[in-house]
Write an enzyme that holds these catalytic residues in place. Structure first.
Site, PDB file in Angstrom:
ATOM      1  N   GLU A 107      77.678  61.231  51.970  1.00  0.00           N
ATOM      2  CA  GLU A 107      77.258  62.507  51.405  1.00  0.00           C
ATOM      3  C   GLU A 107      77.464  63.571  52.478  1.00  0.00           C
ATOM      4  O   GLU A 107      76.957  63.432  53.597  1.00  0.00           O
ATOM      5  CB  GLU A 107      75.787  62.396  51.022  1.00  0.00           C
TER       6      GLU A 107
ATOM      7  N   ASP B  74      65.503  70.839  51.352  1.00  0.00           N
ATOM      8  CA  ASP B  74      65.702  70.197  52.651  1.00  0.00           C
ATOM      9  C   ASP B  74      64.452  70.271  53.524  1.00  0.00           C
ATOM     10  O   ASP B  74      63.804  71.311  53.621  1.00  0.00           O
ATOM     11  CB  ASP B  74      66.862  70.855  53.405  1.00  0.00           C
TER      12      ASP B  74
END
EC number: 4.2.1.20
Length: 258
Positions: A52, A63
């Site tokens: 990824e 995040d």
């Protein structure tokens, strides 16, 4: 005909092995994007299933601090979506790459142009964490005749009927979000997590991979037992940035037998 990402991950699953996908932030390297191929080949040589690759963004709502800081370092190195696309065109690898991006960088670039420009690269999947399922039509039409799969993210608090709706017709894999919150927040799992993962696994006809907060050997064993594999981000990003040895952890993840 199934897309390449689906076929490759299904082959690993059929061989009785756990699928392992590490996350890296594009441009988070002392060489900036010039170091991306080096990192990809390092992980490829360790036998990972796919990689990824994150596109840095200034407002990364999903995040945690480790990946957010990696994105800031990448932006400081001058990483742009355009520069990343040009870099990806030069990278040769036998394993599929999956782009993780927020919708804004994609929108600014132009979804159709982005997909066209990645057509001859190793990119075989696309994850957009802030794109609601109801707005997938902003992207899906441009992927229909390509080898790039749009990966659904499924919260384990989601009911089974909604899960079915989210994954209907999906290719590549289902990204099962193990925690409520941001990436890297390990250990804060629901008591009924395993039950929800097993339920999702039953209704999905493509591999189910567990991510968000996966960081230990115990996590690898736990989530490989109730899903088809794991995605590890913050642990990998931190180790690569700080020069910490991560090879043994990756080898253990890659070698996991069902």
């Amino acid at each position: 005909m199934p897309k390449t990402l689906t076929e490759k991950l299904n082959a690993i699953k059929a061989a009785g092995k756990g699928i392992f996908v590490p996350y890296i932030m594009a441009g988070d390297h002392e060489k900036g994007l010039d170091g991306l191929a080096e990192t990809i080949h390092f992980l490829e040589d360790l036998g990972v299933s796919a990689i990824e690759v994150g596109i840095p963004f200034s407002d990364p709502v999903a995040d945690g601090p480790v990946i957010e800081e990696a994105g800031l370092r990448s932006l400081a190195h001058g990483t742009s979506t355009q520069a990343l696309v040009e870099t990806l065109k030069t990278i040769e690898t036998e394993i599929p790459l999956v782009i993780m991006t927020y919708f804004n960088p994609l929108f600014q670039y132009g979804v159709e142009n982005f997909v066209k420009d990645l057509a001859d690269t190793a990119v075989k999947g696309l994850i957009i964490p802030d794109l609601p399922h109801e707005h997938a039509n902003f992207v899906e039409p441009f992927l229909a005749d390509t080898d790039i799969a749009l990966i659904p993210l499924v919260s384990l608090t989601t009911g089974i009927e909604r899960q079915k709706e989210l994954i209907e017709g999906a290719e590549g894999f289902v990204y099962a979000v193990a925690i409520n919150g941001v990436t890297g927040k390990s250990g804060n799992y629901r008591a009924d997590l395993d039950k929800h993962l097993a339920q999702l696994h039953q209704v999905a006809d493509i591999p189910v991979l567990t991510g968000f907060g996966v960081s230990s050997q115990a996590d690898l064993e736990r989530f490989n037992a109730v899903s088809d594999g794991v995605i590890v981000g913050s642990k990998i990003v931190k180790a690569l940035h700080q020069g910490e040895p991560i090879q043994d952890f990756i080898r253990q993840a890659v070698a996991y037998q069902k």
